[in-house]
Design an enzyme around this catalytic site. Structure first.
Site, PDB file in Angstrom:
ATOM      1  N   ILE A 169       0.972  -1.269  -0.439  1.00 31.18           N
ATOM      2  CA  ILE A 169      -0.030   0.481  -0.332  1.00 31.18           C
ATOM      3  C   ILE A 169       1.008   1.417   0.059  1.00 31.18           C
ATOM      4  CG2 ILE A 169      -2.007  -1.013   0.574  1.00 31.18           C
ATOM      5  CD1 ILE A 169      -1.006  -0.144   3.465  1.00 31.18           C
ATOM      6  N   GLY A 170       1.847   1.118  -0.161  1.00 33.22           N
ATOM      7  CA  GLY A 170       2.962   2.306  -0.037  1.00 33.22           C
ATOM      8  C   GLY A 170       4.006   1.856   0.060  1.00 33.22           C
ATOM      9  N   GLY A 218       8.198   4.506   1.232  1.00 38.52           N
ATOM     10  CA  GLY A 218       9.098   5.071   2.007  1.00 38.52           C
ATOM     11  C   GLY A 218      10.585   5.185   1.999  1.00 38.52           C
ATOM     12  N   THR A 219      10.837   6.360   2.313  1.00 42.04           N
ATOM     13  CA  THR A 219      12.969   6.420   2.305  1.00 42.04           C
ATOM     14  C   THR A 219      13.602   5.124   2.775  1.00 42.04           C
ATOM     15  OG1 THR A 219      12.648   8.464   3.239  1.00 42.04           O
ATOM     16  CG2 THR A 219      14.491   7.939   3.541  1.00 42.04           C
ATOM     17  N   GLY A 241      12.227   1.307   3.651  1.00 46.67           N
ATOM     18  CA  GLY A 241      11.121   0.353   2.896  1.00 46.67           C
ATOM     19  C   GLY A 241       9.529   0.569   2.720  1.00 46.67           C
ATOM     20  N   VAL A 280       5.566  -0.190   2.793  1.00 42.97           N
ATOM     21  CA  VAL A 280       4.201  -0.586   4.180  1.00 42.97           C
ATOM     22  C   VAL A 280       2.945  -1.257   3.154  1.00 42.97           C
ATOM     23  CG1 VAL A 280       2.702   0.577   4.734  1.00 42.97           C
ATOM     24  CG2 VAL A 280       4.684   1.852   4.607  1.00 42.97           C
ATOM     25  N   LYS A 340       5.072  -2.066   7.835  1.00 47.33           N
ATOM     26  CA  LYS A 340       6.572  -0.870   7.802  1.00 47.33           C
ATOM     27  C   LYS A 340       7.412  -1.343   7.608  1.00 47.33           C
ATOM     28  CE  LYS A 340       8.198   3.657   8.149  1.00 47.33           C
ATOM     29  NZ  LYS A 340       8.122   5.042   8.898  1.00 47.33           N
ATOM     30  N   ASP A 355       5.627  16.916   9.662  1.00 46.76           N
ATOM     31  CA  ASP A 355       5.339  16.787   7.916  1.00 46.76           C
ATOM     32  C   ASP A 355       3.787  16.188   7.809  1.00 46.76           C
ATOM     33  OD1 ASP A 355       6.267  16.138   5.891  1.00 46.76           O
ATOM     34  OD2 ASP A 355       6.805  14.041   5.429  1.00 46.76           O
TER      35      ASP A 355
END
Length: 324
Positions: free
Chosen positions: A33-34, A36-37, A39, A41, A56, A160
């Site tokens: 589902i996503g 990031g920096t 790893g 998700v 995550k 953020d």
């Protein structure tokens, strides 16, 4: 980051994923589902309880650089924060065969992957940001401010706030502040990096090079989100830091010692040039909206951070007291 590193030994992964921690095999991955920096998700299901969760994945570089300090800080903060409008970190799980190094407490000796297990949320705010009803906007803004107020009274800056980091669940009834990767504890006399907060939601003091800042940086971001709810488009969609400042000054006026004492001492102040018009005209673009909503946005988006409304005072504003 300057002024951002935790002192050696202050954070140990073993404090949060002790020997004997559950492995990721306890979960069945459903879909990615996503990313990031640090790893990916995944949506997953706990095979024991049947509960959905968000995993995550934190990829370690074969132990060469150790466990990311930023992730360690995020884990520590999330273990400290407990509020219905803040995402809950349920546990830390490891890949099968993950082992501690000698002594069992040195995070630099971990091997394999580490997973942060979060409660599952249906989607982020970006999916509803440009098509929410006035009553939904008020409901979401109240929950966002409640979560943020809790962070601030616990001396935590999020740094953020944006649509992608505000998660929605419960049939659209519950909002939670998420992704504390840039969050950090703060003190009034602290010095922090100004390379935080996604550009469109970054306040002018950071764009001008300030390194001593506090809760007001988050309030600016909330004001940008609030404005985006009403306008159904970003308020300050700059492509560069200089363009971002120009867009802010076009609506909020040009900063000077009269409206922002001390601004001329900020590192990048001398590099900016007045834009036209320099008079504050933020309210002009909201003339068709609820006056109480506009009043609150106006108080969130004041150039001088010391004059911006606090999360606590925002929750007491007429906007939240009056009925729709």
């Amino acid at each position: 980051m300057d002024g951002e590193e935790a002192p050696p030994g202050a954070l140990n992964l073993a404090d949060y994923a002790p020997a004997g921690a559950r492995t990721v095999d306890c979960f069945r991955r459903i879909r990615k589902i996503g990313e990031g920096t640090y790893g990916e998700v995944f949506e997953a299901m706990d095979i024991i309880t049947g509960e959905r969760a968000a995993l995550k994945k934190i990829k370690l570089d074969d132990g060469k650089e150790g466990f990311p300090r930023q992730i360690l800080r995020e884990i520590k903060l999330l273990k400290k924060l407990d509020h219905e409008n803040i995402i809950r970190l349920k546990e830390i799980v490891v890949s099968p065969g993950t082992a501690h190094g000698a002594g069992g407490s040195d995070d630099y000796m971990y091997r394999g992957d580490i997973y942060m297990v979060f409660e599952y949320m249906d989607h982020d705010l970006k999916k509803v940001l440009h098509h929410s009803t006035p009553s939904q906007v008020k409901y979401y803004m109240e929950q966002l401010l409640k979560g943020l107020h809790y962070c601030h009274v616990n001396n935590v800056l999020h740094r953020d706030i944006k649509g992608a980091n505000l998660l929605i669940s419960g049939g659209g009834k519950l909002l939670k502040l998420a992704d504390f990767g840039l969050a950090r504890p703060f003190t009034r006399d602290g010095s922090f990096t100004n390379h935080v907060i996604t550009l469109w939601y970054r306040p002018p003091e950071l764009l001008l090079g300030a390194t001593n800042y506090a809760e007001a940086v988050d309030i600016w971001s909330v004001g940008c989100i609030f404005a985006e709810f009403l306008l159904r488009k970003p308020l300050f969609p700059g492509r560069t830091e200089q363009e971002q400042l120009s867009k802010i000054f076009e609506l909020c006026g040009f900063p000077n010692e009269e409206n922002w004492p001390g601004v001329s001492k900020l590192p990048l102040y001398k590099t900016i040039r007045p834009t036209t018009p320099t008079k504050r005209r933020l309210r002009d673009i909201f003339h068709n909206f609820d006056s109480h909503a506009v009043d609150l946005i106006d108080r969130m988006l004041i150039l001088n951070p010391t004059e911006r409304i606090s999360a606590h005072d925002a929750l007491c504003a007429a906007y939240f007291i009056t009925k729709m």
